[in-house]
Write a protein that holds these residues in place. Sequence first.
Motif, PDB file in Angstrom:
ATOM      1  N   ALA A  17       9.879   1.081   4.922  1.00  0.00           N
ATOM      2  CA  ALA A  17      10.564   1.712   5.805  1.00  0.00           C
ATOM      3  C   ALA A  17      11.445   2.875   5.057  1.00  0.00           C
ATOM      4  CB  ALA A  17      11.759   1.195   6.651  1.00  0.00           C
ATOM      5  N   ALA A  18      12.221   2.599   4.026  1.00  0.00           N
ATOM      6  CA  ALA A  18      12.933   3.544   3.243  1.00  0.00           C
ATOM      7  C   ALA A  18      11.927   4.434   2.606  1.00  0.00           C
ATOM      8  CB  ALA A  18      13.489   2.779   2.038  1.00  0.00           C
ATOM      9  N   ILE A  19      10.815   4.133   2.267  1.00  0.00           N
ATOM     10  CA  ILE A  19       9.661   4.835   1.628  1.00  0.00           C
ATOM     11  C   ILE A  19       9.329   6.123   2.666  1.00  0.00           C
ATOM     12  CG2 ILE A  19       7.312   5.073   0.732  1.00  0.00           C
ATOM     13  CD1 ILE A  19       7.680   2.728  -0.686  1.00  0.00           C
ATOM     14  N   ASP A  20       9.072   5.609   3.740  1.00  0.00           N
ATOM     15  CA  ASP A  20       8.746   6.575   4.954  1.00  0.00           C
ATOM     16  C   ASP A  20      10.146   7.486   5.255  1.00  0.00           C
ATOM     17  OD1 ASP A  20       6.210   5.364   5.084  1.00  0.00           O
ATOM     18  OD2 ASP A  20       7.022   4.223   7.066  1.00  0.00           O
ATOM     19  N   PHE A  21      11.236   7.055   5.020  1.00  0.00           N
ATOM     20  CA  PHE A  21      12.294   8.010   5.508  1.00  0.00           C
ATOM     21  C   PHE A  21      12.368   9.205   4.171  1.00  0.00           C
ATOM     22  CE2 PHE A  21      16.858   8.741   4.935  1.00  0.00           C
ATOM     23  CZ  PHE A  21      17.276   9.282   6.063  1.00  0.00           C
TER      24      PHE A  21
ATOM     25  N   VAL B 264       0.988  -1.245  -0.080  1.00  0.00           N
ATOM     26  CA  VAL B 264       0.058  -0.127   0.050  1.00  0.00           C
ATOM     27  C   VAL B 264       0.828   1.378   0.166  1.00  0.00           C
ATOM     28  CG1 VAL B 264      -1.832   1.526   1.173  1.00  0.00           C
ATOM     29  CG2 VAL B 264      -1.947  -1.277   1.133  1.00  0.00           C
ATOM     30  N   ARG B 265       2.025   1.223   0.787  1.00  0.00           N
ATOM     31  CA  ARG B 265       2.877   2.378   0.901  1.00  0.00           C
ATOM     32  C   ARG B 265       3.487   2.506  -0.258  1.00  0.00           C
ATOM     33  NH1 ARG B 265       6.173   1.830   6.369  1.00  0.00           N
ATOM     34  NH2 ARG B 265       5.356  -0.318   6.333  1.00  0.00           N
ATOM     35  N   THR B 266       4.006   1.332  -0.908  1.00  0.00           N
ATOM     36  CA  THR B 266       4.579   1.858  -2.432  1.00  0.00           C
ATOM     37  C   THR B 266       3.606   2.053  -3.484  1.00  0.00           C
ATOM     38  OG1 THR B 266       6.102  -0.062  -1.893  1.00  0.00           O
ATOM     39  CG2 THR B 266       5.856   0.520  -3.979  1.00  0.00           C
ATOM     40  N   ALA B 267       2.488   1.733  -3.306  1.00  0.00           N
ATOM     41  CA  ALA B 267       1.388   2.187  -4.368  1.00  0.00           C
ATOM     42  C   ALA B 267       1.294   3.792  -4.089  1.00  0.00           C
ATOM     43  CB  ALA B 267       0.059   1.396  -4.262  1.00  0.00           C
ATOM     44  N   ARG B 268       1.000   4.323  -2.719  1.00  0.00           N
ATOM     45  CA  ARG B 268       0.846   5.769  -2.720  1.00  0.00           C
ATOM     46  C   ARG B 268       2.048   6.357  -3.104  1.00  0.00           C
ATOM     47  NH1 ARG B 268      -1.762   4.963   3.323  1.00  0.00           N
ATOM     48  NH2 ARG B 268      -3.933   3.933   2.616  1.00  0.00           N
ATOM     49  N   PHE B 269       3.560   5.926  -2.910  1.00  0.00           N
ATOM     50  CA  PHE B 269       4.746   6.472  -3.115  1.00  0.00           C
ATOM     51  C   PHE B 269       4.554   6.763  -4.709  1.00  0.00           C
ATOM     52  CE2 PHE B 269       9.357   6.480  -3.706  1.00  0.00           C
ATOM     53  CZ  PHE B 269       9.616   7.442  -3.058  1.00  0.00           C
ATOM     54  N   ILE B 270       4.290   6.064  -5.389  1.00  0.00           N
ATOM     55  CA  ILE B 270       4.397   6.369  -7.008  1.00  0.00           C
ATOM     56  C   ILE B 270       3.040   6.709  -7.530  1.00  0.00           C
ATOM     57  CG2 ILE B 270       6.325   4.636  -7.193  1.00  0.00           C
ATOM     58  CD1 ILE B 270       4.580   2.986  -8.651  1.00  0.00           C
ATOM     59  N   HIS B 271       2.001   6.968  -6.711  1.00  0.00           N
ATOM     60  CA  HIS B 271       0.507   7.338  -7.075  1.00  0.00           C
ATOM     61  C   HIS B 271      -0.105   6.354  -8.077  1.00  0.00           C
ATOM     62  CE1 HIS B 271       1.290  11.252  -5.511  1.00  0.00           C
ATOM     63  NE2 HIS B 271       2.729  11.308  -5.672  1.00  0.00           N
ATOM     64  N   ALA B 272       0.108   4.926  -7.615  1.00  0.00           N
ATOM     65  CA  ALA B 272      -0.720   4.097  -8.438  1.00  0.00           C
ATOM     66  C   ALA B 272      -2.224   4.194  -8.011  1.00  0.00           C
ATOM     67  CB  ALA B 272      -0.238   2.732  -8.302  1.00  0.00           C
ATOM     68  N   LYS B 273      -3.059   3.839  -8.772  1.00  0.00           N
ATOM     69  CA  LYS B 273      -4.477   3.705  -8.545  1.00  0.00           C
ATOM     70  C   LYS B 273      -4.803   2.884  -7.554  1.00  0.00           C
ATOM     71  CE  LYS B 273      -6.249   5.490 -12.807  1.00  0.00           C
ATOM     72  NZ  LYS B 273      -7.318   5.011 -14.186  1.00  0.00           N
ATOM     73  N   GLN B 274      -4.268   1.610  -7.303  1.00  0.00           N
ATOM     74  CA  GLN B 274      -4.406   0.909  -6.080  1.00  0.00           C
ATOM     75  C   GLN B 274      -3.481  -0.093  -5.990  1.00  0.00           C
ATOM     76  OE1 GLN B 274      -7.361  -2.530  -7.762  1.00  0.00           O
ATOM     77  NE2 GLN B 274      -7.154  -0.807  -9.709  1.00  0.00           N
ATOM     78  N   ALA B 275      -3.272  -0.687  -4.724  1.00  0.00           N
ATOM     79  CA  ALA B 275      -2.110  -1.564  -4.475  1.00  0.00           C
ATOM     80  C   ALA B 275      -2.137  -2.784  -5.084  1.00  0.00           C
ATOM     81  CB  ALA B 275      -2.304  -1.893  -2.885  1.00  0.00           C
ATOM     82  N   GLU B 276      -3.138  -3.181  -5.592  1.00  0.00           N
ATOM     83  CA  GLU B 276      -3.150  -4.248  -6.628  1.00  0.00           C
ATOM     84  C   GLU B 276      -2.209  -4.064  -8.115  1.00  0.00           C
ATOM     85  OE1 GLU B 276      -6.116  -4.714  -3.656  1.00  0.00           O
ATOM     86  OE2 GLU B 276      -5.861  -3.222  -5.068  1.00  0.00           O
ATOM     87  N   GLU B 277      -1.818  -2.756  -8.232  1.00  0.00           N
ATOM     88  CA  GLU B 277      -1.069  -2.773  -9.259  1.00  0.00           C
ATOM     89  C   GLU B 277       0.596  -2.738  -8.938  1.00  0.00           C
ATOM     90  OE1 GLU B 277      -3.739   0.235 -12.158  1.00  0.00           O
ATOM     91  OE2 GLU B 277      -2.581   1.236 -10.353  1.00  0.00           O
ATOM     92  N   ILE B 278       0.810  -3.239  -7.643  1.00  0.00           N
ATOM     93  CA  ILE B 278       2.292  -3.437  -7.202  1.00  0.00           C
ATOM     94  C   ILE B 278       2.456  -4.668  -7.121  1.00  0.00           C
ATOM     95  CG2 ILE B 278       3.853  -2.826  -5.384  1.00  0.00           C
ATOM     96  CD1 ILE B 278       2.872  -0.476  -7.042  1.00  0.00           C
ATOM     97  N   VAL B 279       3.744  -5.303  -7.919  1.00  0.00           N
ATOM     98  CA  VAL B 279       4.123  -6.630  -7.822  1.00  0.00           C
ATOM     99  C   VAL B 279       5.480  -6.294  -7.274  1.00  0.00           C
ATOM    100  CG1 VAL B 279       4.533  -8.623  -9.104  1.00  0.00           C
ATOM    101  CG2 VAL B 279       2.698  -7.219  -9.978  1.00  0.00           C
ATOM    102  N   PHE B 280       5.656  -7.245  -6.319  1.00  0.00           N
ATOM    103  CA  PHE B 280       6.925  -7.455  -5.688  1.00  0.00           C
ATOM    104  C   PHE B 280       7.870  -8.229  -6.473  1.00  0.00           C
ATOM    105  CE2 PHE B 280       5.143  -5.609  -1.382  1.00  0.00           C
ATOM    106  CZ  PHE B 280       5.656  -4.310  -1.613  1.00  0.00           C
ATOM    107  N   THR B 281       8.939  -7.886  -6.663  1.00  0.00           N
ATOM    108  CA  THR B 281       9.945  -8.772  -7.321  1.00  0.00           C
ATOM    109  C   THR B 281      11.237  -8.755  -6.596  1.00  0.00           C
ATOM    110  OG1 THR B 281      10.753  -6.996  -8.821  1.00  0.00           O
ATOM    111  CG2 THR B 281       8.779  -8.306  -9.504  1.00  0.00           C
ATOM    112  N   ARG B 282      12.294  -9.390  -7.220  1.00  0.00           N
ATOM    113  CA  ARG B 282      13.732  -9.450  -6.723  1.00  0.00           C
ATOM    114  C   ARG B 282      14.436  -8.110  -7.050  1.00  0.00           C
ATOM    115  NH1 ARG B 282      13.498 -14.033  -9.475  1.00  0.00           N
ATOM    116  NH2 ARG B 282      15.315 -13.214 -10.834  1.00  0.00           N
ATOM    117  N   GLY B 283      13.810  -7.237  -8.083  1.00  0.00           N
ATOM    118  CA  GLY B 283      14.600  -6.194  -8.473  1.00  0.00           C
ATOM    119  C   GLY B 283      14.028  -5.540  -9.611  1.00  0.00           C
ATOM    120  N   ALA B 284      14.675  -4.382 -10.129  1.00  0.00           N
ATOM    121  CA  ALA B 284      13.978  -3.915 -11.349  1.00  0.00           C
ATOM    122  C   ALA B 284      14.492  -5.025 -12.656  1.00  0.00           C
ATOM    123  CB  ALA B 284      15.000  -2.659 -11.715  1.00  0.00           C
TER     124      ALA B 284
END
Length: 409
Positions: free
Chosen positions: A286-290, A72-92
């Motif tokens: 935590a990094a996003i919050d910082f 949820v925090r990641t979605a808000r950070f990049i202004h995604a419409k919903q958290a379901e648009e965020i997939v966690f992976t090993r990296g870029a």
Amino acid sequence: MNISDVREFFPILHQTINGCPLAYLDSAASAQKPIQVIEALTHYYEQNNANVHRSVHTLGSRATEAYEGARVRTARFIHAKQAEEIVFTRGATASINLVAGSYARAVCKEGDEIVVSAMEHHSNLLPWQQAAKTTGAVLKYIPLQADGSFTIQEVENTITNRTKIVAISHISNVLGVANPVQQIAQIAHKHGAVIMVDGAQSIAHIKVNVQELDCDFYAFSGHKMSGPTGIGVLYGKKALLDGMEPIEFGGEMIAEVGLHDASWKEAPWKFEGGTPIVAGAIGLGAAIDFLKQIGLDVIEAHDKQLTRYAIEQMKRMEHLTLYGPEEGRCGLVTFNMDHIHPHDLATVLDMYGVAIRAGHHCCQPLMRHFGAGATARASFYLYNTEADVDQLLNGLNKAASYFEGVQPG
């Protein structure tokens, strides 16, 4: 939080290297971690370590809440419409490979086009090479100017109605300048193509709003924004993610399994097979919050000012070549010194406590464009100061003196 006080939160910076203060100028490769991120990881492992989504016990519930909270925090950070648009992976890299291995191989056929540029990091080039080989699509390159950049007119000339995917970096890890992603997205969409943006270098330095960019996919890594290694993000528009098939199969990502077939969960969970990167996601949160506490606008202004300062000073040095556009750079300078191999230069700088990167920076086509086998790169972040740049300049002068009169063999 005042950016002048940021350095105190990074324990690793409070040390000396070869008797000199550490001037860490390699954040484009991997940024250092503040104590807030380190403590978040420690807290998870000491208090809440458990697998997510599967267990009803207290630790499992805590871990799941923290993991999905990071989404949820990641979605808000990049202004995604919903958290379901965020997939966690090993990296870029994994994020881009997911799009190339799933979406590209489903939509591309022989004669279709995948458009990239020669400034791309290998992670945003090799997956598209392989997708083109597999599908028969044509890999097309946006022509570069002498300084390594490209014009929007060249983008217009390269993208056609046969183009299915445009893959472009938001900020180049060699040039340090932002590409006009919003304009490129408009051109791509006009021709019915989607745009994949490599945000590995931009996410830590500038505000990212995927709605304003109107990108279809956006990839980045946690470790370049002071989060942990081993965690990355793929943003994708929900309709596109829903239509994509997973490319990794196993536990956690299934809805139902039979002896001869199976069905998947909805996105994003169908792309997160196996035990997820729980600690990494929590550390990323935590990094996003910082970063939000400091402010991305403040970070961007700081990084650009340091870059301008470095360029102004380095332009005065003899026998030093700077690569890329001079204006609009954020967070890094790429250069060479006459008769000194970049690896030798980096070794001398390390003697004076200065950490830089030397090599081709996973951008061999761009190096060939510049006629250079390798370059040196100093990259700056929110914890760097003008004193770090001065330490770099002093080290460069020492290296020039050390190699004075030495001719290449």
